[in-house]
Design a protein around this motif. Structure first.
Motif, PDB file in Angstrom:
ATOM      1  N   ALA A  37      16.252  55.472  81.336  1.00 37.25           N
ATOM      2  CA  ALA A  37      15.457  55.601  82.558  1.00 37.25           C
ATOM      3  C   ALA A  37      15.310  54.281  83.286  1.00 37.25           C
ATOM      4  CB  ALA A  37      14.077  56.156  82.234  1.00 37.25           C
ATOM      5  N   ARG A  38      16.019  53.255  82.864  1.00 35.44           N
ATOM      6  CA  ARG A  38      15.865  51.950  83.505  1.00 35.44           C
ATOM      7  C   ARG A  38      16.233  51.981  84.977  1.00 35.44           C
ATOM      8  NH1 ARG A  38      17.337  47.302  79.110  1.00 35.44           N
ATOM      9  NH2 ARG A  38      15.632  47.854  77.722  1.00 35.44           N
ATOM     10  N   SER A  39      17.051  52.940  85.358  1.00 32.95           N
ATOM     11  CA  SER A  39      17.432  53.064  86.759  1.00 32.95           C
ATOM     12  C   SER A  39      17.537  54.541  87.112  1.00 32.95           C
ATOM     13  CB  SER A  39      18.779  52.385  87.002  1.00 32.95           C
ATOM     14  OG  SER A  39      19.254  52.689  88.286  1.00 32.95           O
ATOM     15  N   THR A  40      17.151  54.894  88.313  1.00 30.26           N
ATOM     16  CA  THR A  40      17.271  56.290  88.742  1.00 30.26           C
ATOM     17  C   THR A  40      18.645  56.572  89.331  1.00 30.26           C
ATOM     18  OG1 THR A  40      16.306  55.740  90.885  1.00 30.26           O
ATOM     19  CG2 THR A  40      14.820  56.606  89.196  1.00 30.26           C
ATOM     20  N   THR A  41      19.415  55.533  89.642  1.00 31.03           N
ATOM     21  CA  THR A  41      20.708  55.740  90.287  1.00 31.03           C
ATOM     22  C   THR A  41      21.725  56.410  89.369  1.00 31.03           C
ATOM     23  OG1 THR A  41      21.400  53.498  89.699  1.00 31.03           O
ATOM     24  CG2 THR A  41      20.433  53.805  91.888  1.00 31.03           C
ATOM     25  N   ASP A  42      21.594  56.237  88.052  1.00 34.22           N
ATOM     26  CA  ASP A  42      22.543  56.822  87.108  1.00 34.22           C
ATOM     27  C   ASP A  42      22.082  58.177  86.571  1.00 34.22           C
ATOM     28  OD1 ASP A  42      24.007  54.473  87.356  1.00 34.22           O
ATOM     29  OD2 ASP A  42      23.031  53.548  85.626  1.00 34.22           O
ATOM     30  N   VAL A  71       7.283  51.250  87.972  1.00 40.98           N
ATOM     31  CA  VAL A  71       6.350  51.691  89.008  1.00 40.98           C
ATOM     32  C   VAL A  71       7.107  51.994  90.290  1.00 40.98           C
ATOM     33  CG1 VAL A  71       4.336  51.030  90.368  1.00 40.98           C
ATOM     34  CG2 VAL A  71       4.481  50.352  87.991  1.00 40.98           C
ATOM     35  N   GLY A  72       8.048  51.129  90.633  1.00 41.52           N
ATOM     36  CA  GLY A  72       8.818  51.320  91.864  1.00 41.52           C
ATOM     37  C   GLY A  72       9.579  52.629  91.862  1.00 41.52           C
ATOM     38  N   ASP A  73      10.280  52.918  90.760  1.00 39.67           N
ATOM     39  CA  ASP A  73      11.035  54.172  90.670  1.00 39.67           C
ATOM     40  C   ASP A  73      10.104  55.375  90.747  1.00 39.67           C
ATOM     41  OD1 ASP A  73      13.515  52.981  90.541  1.00 39.67           O
ATOM     42  OD2 ASP A  73      13.699  53.146  88.368  1.00 39.67           O
ATOM     43  N   LEU A  74       8.983  55.308  90.053  1.00 43.93           N
ATOM     44  CA  LEU A  74       8.043  56.424  90.070  1.00 43.93           C
ATOM     45  C   LEU A  74       7.541  56.684  91.487  1.00 43.93           C
ATOM     46  CD1 LEU A  74       6.430  58.559  88.499  1.00 43.93           C
ATOM     47  CD2 LEU A  74       4.601  56.891  88.363  1.00 43.93           C
ATOM     48  N   HIS A  75       7.166  55.621  92.180  1.00 42.18           N
ATOM     49  CA  HIS A  75       6.661  55.793  93.550  1.00 42.18           C
ATOM     50  C   HIS A  75       7.733  56.372  94.468  1.00 42.18           C
ATOM     51  CE1 HIS A  75       2.640  54.292  93.092  1.00 42.18           C
ATOM     52  NE2 HIS A  75       3.074  53.195  92.486  1.00 42.18           N
ATOM     53  N   GLU A 117       4.372  48.021  79.585  1.00 45.13           N
ATOM     54  CA  GLU A 117       4.828  48.237  78.209  1.00 45.13           C
ATOM     55  C   GLU A 117       6.332  48.023  78.087  1.00 45.13           C
ATOM     56  OE1 GLU A 117       3.497  52.202  77.271  1.00 45.13           O
ATOM     57  OE2 GLU A 117       1.884  51.412  76.030  1.00 45.13           O
ATOM     58  N   ALA A 118       7.095  48.533  79.041  1.00 44.40           N
ATOM     59  CA  ALA A 118       8.553  48.369  79.007  1.00 44.40           C
ATOM     60  C   ALA A 118       8.918  46.888  79.074  1.00 44.40           C
ATOM     61  CB  ALA A 118       9.203  49.131  80.158  1.00 44.40           C
ATOM     62  N   GLY A 119       8.193  46.128  79.882  1.00 43.66           N
ATOM     63  CA  GLY A 119       8.428  44.688  79.973  1.00 43.66           C
ATOM     64  C   GLY A 119       8.132  43.982  78.665  1.00 43.66           C
ATOM     65  N   ILE A 120       7.062  44.377  78.013  1.00 45.34           N
ATOM     66  CA  ILE A 120       6.701  43.781  76.717  1.00 45.34           C
ATOM     67  C   ILE A 120       7.774  44.103  75.678  1.00 45.34           C
ATOM     68  CG2 ILE A 120       5.090  43.964  74.779  1.00 45.34           C
ATOM     69  CD1 ILE A 120       2.841  44.080  76.813  1.00 45.34           C
ATOM     70  N   TRP A 121       8.276  45.341  75.662  1.00 45.54           N
ATOM     71  CA  TRP A 121       9.329  45.713  74.711  1.00 45.54           C
ATOM     72  C   TRP A 121      10.564  44.849  74.919  1.00 45.54           C
ATOM     73  CZ3 TRP A 121       8.796  51.584  75.963  1.00 45.54           C
ATOM     74  CH2 TRP A 121       7.709  52.112  75.275  1.00 45.54           C
ATOM     75  N   ARG A 122      10.961  44.648  76.180  1.00 43.80           N
ATOM     76  CA  ARG A 122      12.135  43.824  76.467  1.00 43.80           C
ATOM     77  C   ARG A 122      11.909  42.383  76.009  1.00 43.80           C
ATOM     78  NH1 ARG A 122      12.553  47.416  80.728  1.00 43.80           N
ATOM     79  NH2 ARG A 122      11.260  46.221  82.149  1.00 43.80           N
ATOM     80  N   GLU A 123      10.700  41.849  76.263  1.00 43.93           N
ATOM     81  CA  GLU A 123      10.393  40.484  75.830  1.00 43.93           C
ATOM     82  C   GLU A 123      10.468  40.360  74.310  1.00 43.93           C
ATOM     83  OE1 GLU A 123       6.567  39.489  77.431  1.00 43.93           O
ATOM     84  OE2 GLU A 123       7.291  39.544  79.498  1.00 43.93           O
TER      85      GLU A 123
END
Length: 180
Positions: A37-42, A71-75, A117-123
Protein backbone atom coordinates in the motif's frame (compact mmCIF):
# COMPACT_ATOMS: atom_id res chain seq x y z
CA UNK A 1 -24.49 -0.91 -3.67
CA UNK A 2 -21.88 -1.84 -1.10
CA UNK A 3 -18.46 -2.40 -2.64
CA UNK A 4 -15.71 -4.14 -0.70
CA UNK A 5 -11.98 -3.70 -1.06
CA UNK A 6 -9.53 -6.20 0.44
CA UNK A 7 -5.74 -6.00 0.29
CA UNK A 8 -2.73 -7.81 1.71
CA UNK A 9 0.89 -6.80 1.20
CA UNK A 10 2.35 -10.05 -0.12
CA UNK A 11 1.30 -13.00 -2.22
CA UNK A 12 1.87 -15.41 0.68
CA UNK A 13 -0.82 -13.74 2.80
CA UNK A 14 -4.49 -14.76 2.70
CA UNK A 15 -7.44 -12.54 1.87
CA UNK A 16 -9.97 -14.99 3.36
CA UNK A 17 -10.63 -13.16 6.66
CA UNK A 18 -11.18 -9.84 4.89
CA UNK A 19 -13.41 -11.48 2.29
CA UNK A 20 -15.59 -13.06 4.97
CA UNK A 21 -15.92 -9.79 6.90
CA UNK A 22 -16.77 -7.76 3.79
CA UNK A 23 -19.33 -10.33 2.63
CA UNK A 24 -20.90 -10.42 6.11
CA UNK A 25 -21.16 -6.62 5.99
CA UNK A 26 -23.21 -6.89 2.80
CA UNK A 27 -20.62 -6.21 0.11
CA UNK A 28 -22.15 -7.19 -3.21
CA UNK A 29 -18.91 -6.80 -5.18
CA UNK A 30 -15.45 -7.24 -3.66
CA UNK A 31 -12.15 -6.22 -5.23
CA UNK A 32 -9.06 -8.15 -4.08
CA UNK A 33 -5.40 -7.23 -4.25
CA UNK A 34 -2.05 -8.64 -3.11
CA UNK A 35 0.22 -5.61 -3.29
CA UNK A 36 1.94 -3.10 -1.01
CA UNK A 37 0.00 0.00 0.00
CA UNK A 38 3.00 2.32 -0.12
CA UNK A 39 1.64 3.77 -3.34
CA UNK A 40 -1.83 3.88 -4.86
CA UNK A 41 -0.48 4.03 -8.42
CA UNK A 42 0.34 0.30 -8.50
CA UNK A 43 -3.00 -0.78 -7.06
CA UNK A 44 -5.07 -1.75 -10.07
CA UNK A 45 -7.96 -3.29 -8.11
CA UNK A 46 -8.34 -0.19 -5.93
CA UNK A 47 -8.57 1.96 -9.06
CA UNK A 48 -11.15 -0.46 -10.51
CA UNK A 49 -13.19 -0.38 -7.29
CA UNK A 50 -13.18 3.42 -7.26
CA UNK A 51 -14.17 3.67 -10.93
CA UNK A 52 -16.85 0.97 -10.48
CA UNK A 53 -18.49 2.88 -7.60
CA UNK A 54 -21.45 5.11 -8.49
CA UNK A 55 -23.25 7.88 -6.64
CA UNK A 56 -25.03 6.45 -3.60
CA UNK A 57 -22.69 3.46 -3.32
CA UNK A 58 -20.38 2.83 -0.37
CA UNK A 59 -16.83 1.50 -0.40
CA UNK A 60 -15.99 -0.58 2.68
CA UNK A 61 -12.72 -2.00 4.00
CA UNK A 62 -11.97 -4.06 7.10
CA UNK A 63 -9.21 -1.77 8.38
CA UNK A 64 -8.00 1.66 7.35
CA UNK A 65 -4.49 0.43 6.56
CA UNK A 66 -5.98 -1.89 3.91
CA UNK A 67 -6.94 1.25 1.96
CA UNK A 68 -3.93 3.53 2.48
CA UNK A 69 -0.74 3.79 4.52
CA UNK A 70 -0.20 7.50 4.04
CA UNK A 71 -2.33 10.47 4.98
CA UNK A 72 -1.93 11.96 1.51
CA UNK A 73 -3.12 8.81 -0.27
CA UNK A 74 -6.06 8.43 2.10
CA UNK A 75 -7.17 12.02 1.56
CA UNK A 76 -6.89 11.65 -2.23
CA UNK A 77 -8.93 8.44 -2.20
CA UNK A 78 -11.62 9.91 0.06
CA UNK A 79 -11.72 13.09 -2.05
CA UNK A 80 -12.32 11.07 -5.23
CA UNK A 81 -15.04 9.02 -3.54
CA UNK A 82 -16.70 12.12 -2.06
CA UNK A 83 -16.74 13.92 -5.43
CA UNK A 84 -18.46 10.87 -6.93
CA UNK A 85 -21.01 10.81 -4.10
CA UNK A 86 -19.65 7.50 -2.82
CA UNK A 87 -19.55 6.86 0.92
CA UNK A 88 -16.75 5.13 2.82
CA UNK A 89 -16.81 2.91 5.89
CA UNK A 90 -14.19 1.00 7.83
CA UNK A 91 -15.59 -2.11 9.54
CA UNK A 92 -13.08 -2.67 12.35
CA UNK A 93 -12.78 0.99 13.26
CA UNK A 94 -16.28 2.25 14.08
CA UNK A 95 -16.82 5.92 13.39
CA UNK A 96 -14.39 5.87 10.47
CA UNK A 97 -16.64 6.79 7.60
CA UNK A 98 -17.65 9.80 5.53
CA UNK A 99 -21.12 10.36 6.99
CA UNK A 100 -20.42 13.40 9.19
CA UNK A 101 -17.80 16.10 9.67
CA UNK A 102 -16.80 14.42 12.94
CA UNK A 103 -16.22 11.21 11.00
CA UNK A 104 -13.98 13.11 8.55
CA UNK A 105 -11.94 14.43 11.50
CA UNK A 106 -11.62 10.94 12.99
CA UNK A 107 -10.55 9.60 9.60
CA UNK A 108 -7.85 12.25 9.27
CA UNK A 109 -6.52 11.58 12.78
CA UNK A 110 -6.37 7.81 12.27
CA UNK A 111 -4.65 8.29 8.91
CA UNK A 112 -2.03 10.50 10.56
CA UNK A 113 -1.40 7.87 13.23
CA UNK A 114 -1.16 5.13 10.58
CA UNK A 115 1.32 7.18 8.56
CA UNK A 116 3.36 7.86 11.72
CA UNK A 117 3.47 4.13 12.53
CA UNK A 118 4.59 3.26 8.99
CA UNK A 119 7.40 5.82 9.31
CA UNK A 120 8.52 4.33 12.62
CA UNK A 121 8.55 0.81 11.10
CA UNK A 122 10.73 2.01 8.22
CA UNK A 123 13.11 3.76 10.65
CA UNK A 124 13.41 0.59 12.76
CA UNK A 125 14.05 -1.50 9.68
CA UNK A 126 16.87 0.79 8.51
CA UNK A 127 18.30 0.91 12.03
CA UNK A 128 18.23 -2.89 12.24
CA UNK A 129 20.04 -3.24 8.92
CA UNK A 130 22.75 -0.81 10.03
CA UNK A 131 23.19 -2.68 13.33
CA UNK A 132 23.40 -6.02 11.52
CA UNK A 133 25.97 -4.61 9.08
CA UNK A 134 28.05 -3.26 11.96
CA UNK A 135 27.97 -6.70 13.59
CA UNK A 136 28.94 -8.35 10.30
CA UNK A 137 25.68 -10.28 10.07
CA UNK A 138 24.19 -8.46 7.09
CA UNK A 139 25.93 -8.36 3.79
CA UNK A 140 23.05 -7.33 1.60
CA UNK A 141 21.73 -9.11 -1.42
CA UNK A 142 24.30 -11.26 -3.26
CA UNK A 143 25.47 -9.85 -6.57
CA UNK A 144 23.27 -11.04 -9.41
CA UNK A 145 25.76 -10.04 -12.09
CA UNK A 146 28.88 -11.97 -13.05
CA UNK A 147 31.19 -9.38 -14.68
CA UNK A 148 33.56 -12.09 -15.94
CA UNK A 149 30.74 -13.90 -17.74
CA UNK A 150 29.63 -10.61 -19.33
CA UNK A 151 33.17 -9.96 -20.58
CA UNK A 152 33.41 -13.53 -21.94
CA UNK A 153 30.12 -13.15 -23.82
CA UNK A 154 31.23 -9.79 -25.21
CA UNK A 155 34.56 -11.28 -26.31
CA UNK A 156 32.57 -14.04 -28.01
CA UNK A 157 30.90 -11.43 -30.18
CA UNK A 158 27.58 -10.88 -28.40
CA UNK A 159 26.11 -7.39 -28.22
CA UNK A 160 25.01 -5.69 -25.02
CA UNK A 161 21.29 -6.27 -25.67
CA UNK A 162 21.82 -10.00 -26.30
CA UNK A 163 23.97 -10.33 -23.18
CA UNK A 164 21.38 -8.53 -21.09
CA UNK A 165 18.61 -10.75 -22.41
CA UNK A 166 20.56 -13.97 -21.82
CA UNK A 167 21.61 -12.98 -18.28
CA UNK A 168 18.24 -11.39 -17.48
CA UNK A 169 19.72 -8.05 -16.50
CA UNK A 170 19.40 -4.56 -17.94
CA UNK A 171 21.73 -3.24 -20.65
CA UNK A 172 23.04 -0.57 -18.29
CA UNK A 173 24.35 -3.33 -16.02
CA UNK A 174 26.14 -4.88 -19.00
CA UNK A 175 27.78 -1.53 -19.85
CA UNK A 176 28.82 -1.00 -16.22
CA UNK A 177 30.41 -4.45 -16.05
CA UNK A 178 32.24 -3.91 -19.32
CA UNK A 179 33.55 -0.50 -18.18
CA UNK A 180 34.92 -1.91 -14.90
Amino acid sequence: MIIGYARVSSTSQSLDIQHEALAAAGAEKIFFEKVSARSTTDREQLMLAMSFAREGDALIVTRLDRLACSVGDLHRIIEVLTKKGVGFKCLNQPGVDTDTSTSHLMLAMLAAVSSFEAGIWREREVEGVWMARAAGKYRGRPASIDPMKIKELKAGGMGAAAIAKQMRICRASVYRALAA
